[in-house]
Scaffold this motif. Sequence first.
Motif, PDB file in Angstrom:
ATOM      1  N   UNK A 192       0.872  -1.171   0.000  1.00 29.45           N
ATOM      2  CA  UNK A 192       0.000   0.000   0.000  1.00 29.45           C
ATOM      3  C   UNK A 192       0.903   1.213   0.000  1.00 29.45           C
ATOM      4  N   UNK A 193       0.507   2.220  -0.746  1.00 31.12           N
ATOM      5  CA  UNK A 193       1.375   3.391  -0.882  1.00 31.12           C
ATOM      6  C   UNK A 193       0.591   4.618  -1.304  1.00 31.12           C
ATOM      7  N   UNK A 194       1.181   5.776  -1.050  1.00 34.31           N
ATOM      8  CA  UNK A 194       0.599   7.061  -1.418  1.00 34.31           C
ATOM      9  C   UNK A 194       1.622   7.823  -2.246  1.00 34.31           C
ATOM     10  N   UNK A 195       1.159   8.550  -3.238  1.00 33.78           N
ATOM     11  CA  UNK A 195       2.035   9.419  -4.020  1.00 33.78           C
ATOM     12  C   UNK A 195       2.092  10.772  -3.314  1.00 33.78           C
ATOM     13  N   UNK A 196       3.273  11.188  -2.910  1.00 39.85           N
ATOM     14  CA  UNK A 196       3.414  12.466  -2.199  1.00 39.85           C
ATOM     15  C   UNK A 196       3.251  13.667  -3.124  1.00 39.85           C
ATOM     16  N   UNK A 197       3.278  13.448  -4.431  1.00 39.44           N
ATOM     17  CA  UNK A 197       3.109  14.540  -5.388  1.00 39.44           C
ATOM     18  C   UNK A 197       1.626  14.879  -5.601  1.00 39.44           C
ATOM     19  N   UNK A 198       0.788  13.848  -5.825  1.00 38.46           N
ATOM     20  CA  UNK A 198      -0.625  14.107  -6.148  1.00 38.46           C
ATOM     21  C   UNK A 198      -1.597  13.605  -5.078  1.00 38.46           C
ATOM     22  N   UNK A 199      -1.113  12.785  -4.125  1.00 42.78           N
ATOM     23  CA  UNK A 199      -1.967  12.307  -3.050  1.00 42.78           C
ATOM     24  C   UNK A 199      -2.735  11.033  -3.344  1.00 42.78           C
ATOM     25  N   UNK A 200      -2.534  10.415  -4.494  1.00 42.13           N
ATOM     26  CA  UNK A 200      -3.230   9.192  -4.850  1.00 42.13           C
ATOM     27  C   UNK A 200      -2.784   8.043  -3.950  1.00 42.13           C
ATOM     28  N   UNK A 201      -3.742   7.285  -3.419  1.00 49.67           N
ATOM     29  CA  UNK A 201      -3.467   6.115  -2.589  1.00 49.67           C
ATOM     30  C   UNK A 201      -3.767   4.874  -3.409  1.00 49.67           C
ATOM     31  N   UNK A 202      -2.918   3.842  -3.281  1.00 48.25           N
ATOM     32  CA  UNK A 202      -3.099   2.614  -4.024  1.00 48.25           C
ATOM     33  C   UNK A 202      -2.684   1.426  -3.187  1.00 48.25           C
ATOM     34  N   UNK A 203      -3.254   0.273  -3.461  1.00 44.13           N
ATOM     35  CA  UNK A 203      -2.895  -0.979  -2.799  1.00 44.13           C
ATOM     36  C   UNK A 203      -3.134  -2.106  -3.784  1.00 44.13           C
ATOM     37  N   UNK A 204      -2.155  -2.994  -3.928  1.00 47.61           N
ATOM     38  CA  UNK A 204      -2.324  -4.126  -4.834  1.00 47.61           C
ATOM     39  C   UNK A 204      -1.226  -5.159  -4.639  1.00 47.61           C
ATOM     40  N   UNK A 205      -1.387  -6.274  -5.325  1.00 51.95           N
ATOM     41  CA  UNK A 205      -0.410  -7.354  -5.328  1.00 51.95           C
ATOM     42  C   UNK A 205       0.828  -6.873  -6.086  1.00 51.95           C
ATOM     43  N   UNK A 206       2.003  -7.261  -5.591  1.00 51.83           N
ATOM     44  CA  UNK A 206       3.264  -6.918  -6.246  1.00 51.83           C
ATOM     45  C   UNK A 206       3.995  -8.213  -6.598  1.00 51.83           C
ATOM     46  N   UNK A 207       4.968  -8.166  -7.507  1.00 55.39           N
ATOM     47  CA  UNK A 207       5.723  -9.373  -7.843  1.00 55.39           C
ATOM     48  C   UNK A 207       6.398  -9.955  -6.598  1.00 55.39           C
ATOM     49  N   UNK A 208       6.532 -11.281  -6.515  1.00 55.23           N
ATOM     50  CA  UNK A 208       7.127 -11.907  -5.329  1.00 55.23           C
ATOM     51  C   UNK A 208       8.534 -11.410  -5.012  1.00 55.23           C
ATOM     52  N   UNK A 209       9.304 -11.027  -6.017  1.00 58.04           N
ATOM     53  CA  UNK A 209      10.685 -10.585  -5.792  1.00 58.04           C
ATOM     54  C   UNK A 209      10.797  -9.087  -5.504  1.00 58.04           C
ATOM     55  N   UNK A 210       9.699  -8.328  -5.647  1.00 58.61           N
ATOM     56  CA  UNK A 210       9.749  -6.877  -5.432  1.00 58.61           C
ATOM     57  C   UNK A 210       9.815  -6.554  -3.941  1.00 58.61           C
TER      58      UNK A 210
END
Length: 87
Positions: free
Chosen positions: A60-78
């Motif tokens: 889960x993460x937020x963009x500090x530039x525009x404020x967009x919040x997102x959450x999703x599956x990421x690659x196993x190695x990321x």
Amino acid sequence: MTIFDQGHSLRLSGSPSTLGEKGEAPFCPTCQTDDYLIFEEFVPARQAEHSTDLLPASATYTCSECGTFNAHVVPPSWRPPQWFWYS
């Protein structure tokens, strides 16, 4: 699939290539970069309780530039930048 934006859950229908369903690396869809991301939570891939199935990694993460919040599956190695596991 559910994508979170500014704390509101949005239900999207579409193909499996929709953000995060294939385990894409985090980026801001508004700014089209990962330069401004603030990671709020990262859960590595792990084994499901009472099963041999592997649960996918997620972030889960937020963009500090525009404020967009997102959450999703990421690659196993990321991993988030400069992240390490405490043991």
